[in-house]
Design a protein around this motif. Structure first.
Motif, PDB file in Angstrom:
ATOM      1  N   LEU A 254       0.831  -1.205   0.000  1.00 35.29           N
ATOM      2  CA  LEU A 254       0.000   0.000   0.000  1.00 35.29           C
ATOM      3  C   LEU A 254       0.866   1.255   0.000  1.00 35.29           C
ATOM      4  N   LYS A 255       0.377   2.282  -0.676  1.00 37.48           N
ATOM      5  CA  LYS A 255       1.105   3.544  -0.760  1.00 37.48           C
ATOM      6  C   LYS A 255       0.140   4.709  -0.564  1.00 37.48           C
TER       7      LYS A 255
ATOM      8  N   TRP B  69      -2.243   7.828   0.453  1.00 36.43           N
ATOM      9  CA  TRP B  69      -3.310   8.003   1.434  1.00 36.43           C
ATOM     10  C   TRP B  69      -3.900   6.670   1.871  1.00 36.43           C
ATOM     11  N   GLU B  70      -4.007   5.701   0.966  1.00 35.22           N
ATOM     12  CA  GLU B  70      -4.588   4.406   1.329  1.00 35.22           C
ATOM     13  C   GLU B  70      -3.740   3.722   2.397  1.00 35.22           C
ATOM     14  N   ARG B  71      -2.446   3.795   2.285  1.00 36.39           N
ATOM     15  CA  ARG B  71      -1.546   3.191   3.274  1.00 36.39           C
ATOM     16  C   ARG B  71      -1.755   3.836   4.646  1.00 36.39           C
ATOM     17  N   LEU B  72      -1.768   5.152   4.668  1.00 35.02           N
ATOM     18  CA  LEU B  72      -1.935   5.861   5.929  1.00 35.02           C
ATOM     19  C   LEU B  72      -3.322   5.621   6.518  1.00 35.02           C
ATOM     20  N   ARG B  73      -4.331   5.533   5.650  1.00 32.52           N
ATOM     21  CA  ARG B  73      -5.700   5.321   6.124  1.00 32.52           C
ATOM     22  C   ARG B  73      -5.845   3.966   6.816  1.00 32.52           C
ATOM     23  N   VAL B  74      -5.247   2.928   6.253  1.00 30.48           N
ATOM     24  CA  VAL B  74      -5.327   1.607   6.871  1.00 30.48           C
ATOM     25  C   VAL B  74      -4.645   1.616   8.239  1.00 30.48           C
ATOM     26  N   ILE B  75      -3.512   2.280   8.344  1.00 31.65           N
ATOM     27  CA  ILE B  75      -2.812   2.362   9.622  1.00 31.65           C
ATOM     28  C   ILE B  75      -3.688   3.053  10.663  1.00 31.65           C
ATOM     29  N   VAL B  76      -4.265   4.188  10.284  1.00 30.96           N
ATOM     30  CA  VAL B  76      -5.141   4.929  11.194  1.00 30.96           C
ATOM     31  C   VAL B  76      -6.345   4.088  11.596  1.00 30.96           C
ATOM     32  N   ASN B  77      -6.986   3.447  10.635  1.00 33.83           N
ATOM     33  CA  ASN B  77      -8.190   2.672  10.929  1.00 33.83           C
ATOM     34  C   ASN B  77      -7.911   1.513  11.872  1.00 33.83           C
ATOM     35  N   ALA B  78      -6.803   0.824  11.673  1.00 31.86           N
ATOM     36  CA  ALA B  78      -6.465  -0.286  12.560  1.00 31.86           C
ATOM     37  C   ALA B  78      -6.208   0.206  13.979  1.00 31.86           C
ATOM     38  N   MET B  79      -5.477   1.283  14.089  1.00 33.99           N
ATOM     39  CA  MET B  79      -5.036   1.734  15.407  1.00 33.99           C
ATOM     40  C   MET B  79      -6.078   2.561  16.152  1.00 33.99           C
ATOM     41  N   THR B  80      -7.099   3.082  15.438  1.00 31.25           N
ATOM     42  CA  THR B  80      -8.076   3.939  16.124  1.00 31.25           C
ATOM     43  C   THR B  80      -9.525   3.504  15.979  1.00 31.25           C
ATOM     44  N   ARG B  81      -9.852   2.561  15.069  1.00 28.18           N
ATOM     45  CA  ARG B  81     -11.254   2.219  14.828  1.00 28.18           C
ATOM     46  C   ARG B  81     -11.574   0.737  14.961  1.00 28.18           C
ATOM     47  N   MET B  82     -10.632  -0.131  14.798  1.00 24.26           N
ATOM     48  CA  MET B  82     -10.892  -1.569  14.678  1.00 24.26           C
ATOM     49  C   MET B  82     -11.382  -2.192  15.977  1.00 24.26           C
TER      50      MET B  82
END
Length: 276
Positions: A166-167, A169-182
């Motif tokens: 992943l590269k 915005w998509e890469r950063l979005r997945v990181i954020v979603n895992a760490m703050t929403r999952m």
């Protein structure tokens, strides 16, 4: 010196004051670890931000989804949702810019010794060390020149799984979603964001992220919040501390050195049922 890890505050500042009194917390000798979601829905988000910021190095917080939402609303990257938001006093405050600048400089994930402090959780492919490396990518963007562009592209539930390829915005979005929403994911780390509530609400093929067999972060002690319906959950490798203060439950602190638990009831006027 003691380190007190504290669950989601969400603007319940009076409860936080009571909790710190019950711990005999001293900023001169002790530390706070905050699991994120300092703000929103509770009545005193502004006071909470000001206080945590004033503690300087005595307080360490990671960012939660509500903290990021505040940054998004402030920059026009998201529309305020309405009556359940209590962010306006921050946005109207004379020190708003100073507070938001401080907030966006906080970590997404903190690793120290055997502990990993993160708001929601980690997908099964990540060790705590890997998660810290990925968190730095988000933190650098939040603090850099592309901050506003990132804010405009941060929201969304796709992609729903991690890949090293992943590269952008998509890469950063997945990181954020895992760490703050999952909350729930599959054995392969596919995240599911619609289901909430009890762990028994997991959709078919999904499970609580911490129950995934062979997850690579299992050798670390994950200190988390985010999941109020889970309540206080203490195991060898998980300290889940969101005990639903906002919903009329408790605000919880856990002293890392001996795992002693401190709890206070939600203060009068701070639960959602009373302020909504």
């Amino acid at each position: 010196m003691a380190t007190y890890a504290i669950g989601d505050i969400q603007g319940c500042f009076n409860s936080l004051e009571k909790l710190l009194d019950s711990c005999s917390f001293s900023p001169a000798s002790d530390r706070l670890w905050l699991v994120g979601d300092l703000v929103n829905r509770g009545p005193k988000s502004l006071e909470t931000l000001r206080f945590i910021k004033s503690l300087g190095d005595s307080a360490l917080t990671v960012l939660g989804n509500h903290d990021l939402y505040l940054l998004m609303v402030a920059e026009g990257g998201a529309k305020a949702r309405g009556k359940d938001d209590t962010l306006q006093p921050i946005l109207d405050a004379a020190d708003c810019d100073e507070l938001l600048d401080w907030l966006r400089k906080q970590r997404l994930c903190h690793v120290e010794g055997d502990y990993c402090l993160v708001h929601a959780g980690l997908v099964p492919q990540w060790t705590a060390k890997k998660a810290r490396e990925l968190a730095r990518e988000v933190e650098a963007t939040l603090q850099g020149k592309a901050y506003r562009k990132f804010i405009a592209n941060m929201w969304g539930s796709k992609p729903d799984r991690w890949s090293d390829d992943l590269k952008g915005w998509e890469r950063l979005r997945v990181i954020v979603n895992a760490m703050t929403r999952m909350r729930f994911c599959s054995e392969n780390g596919v995240m599911e964001f619609r289901a909430k509530g009890e762990t028994t609400n997991a959709p078919k093929g999904y499970m609580p992220w911490f129950d995934v067999p062979g997850r690579k972060s299992a050798k670390s002690v994950l200190v988390t919040g985010h999941w109020s319906a889970l309540g206080l959950k203490v195991t060898d490798n998980l300290l889940a501390l969101d005990s639903g203060c906002l919903w009329g439950g408790h605000l919880t602190a856990l002293r890392l050195e001996d795992r002693k638990v401190f709890q206070v009831d939600c203060s009068a006027g701070e639960s959602v049922s009373l302020i909504s």
